[in-house]
Design a protein around this motif. Structure first.
Motif, short mmCIF file in Angstrom:
data_model
loop_
_atom_site.label_atom_id
_atom_site.label_comp_id
_atom_site.label_asym_id
_atom_site.label_seq_id
_atom_site.Cartn_x
_atom_site.Cartn_y
_atom_site.Cartn_z
N ASP A 4 0.94 -1.18 0.05
CA ASP A 4 0.23 -0.09 -0.01
C ASP A 4 0.81 1.11 -0.10
OD1 ASP A 4 -2.34 -1.54 0.10
OD2 ASP A 4 -2.37 -1.63 2.41
N SER A 5 0.61 2.22 -0.62
CA SER A 5 1.25 3.54 -0.67
C SER A 5 0.24 4.66 0.22
CB SER A 5 1.34 4.11 -1.94
OG SER A 5 0.42 4.12 -2.84
N SER A 6 1.13 5.30 0.75
CA SER A 6 0.53 6.56 1.55
C SER A 6 0.90 7.66 1.04
CB SER A 6 1.04 6.22 3.07
OG SER A 6 0.74 5.11 3.65
N LYS A 7 -0.06 8.75 1.04
CA LYS A 7 0.04 10.18 0.56
C LYS A 7 0.54 10.92 1.77
CE LYS A 7 -2.33 13.73 -1.62
NZ LYS A 7 -3.54 14.42 -2.17
#
Length: 71
Positions: A4-7
């Motif tokens: 998952d990527s995070s902003k």
């Protein structure tokens, strides 16, 4: 397994934004990629320091050297 990527939203001074843009332009990368690379490089060098290594900058042919402190 996909990660998952995070902003992340951060506030940067105009001077830092200018440097970031210059680095991105000169490398042909996005500002996001420049930040990711900086984080990756910082992690690498921090790990090396924790292992007891020194980070030394030395110009070829010169005996003067600078020890880099990342703390």
């Amino acid at each position: 397994m996909a990660r998952d990527s995070s902003k992340l939203t951060i506030r940067l001074s105009p001077e830092v934004v200018s440097v970031l843009r210059d680095l991105a332009d000169s490398s042909g990368s996005s500002m996001t990629d420049v930040v990711k690379k900086a984080i990756s490089d910082r992690k690498y060098f921090s790990d090396k320091l924790e292992e007891g290594n020194e980070i030394i900058l030395q110009k070829p042919g010169e005996s003067t050297r600078t020890i880099v402190d990342l703390r």
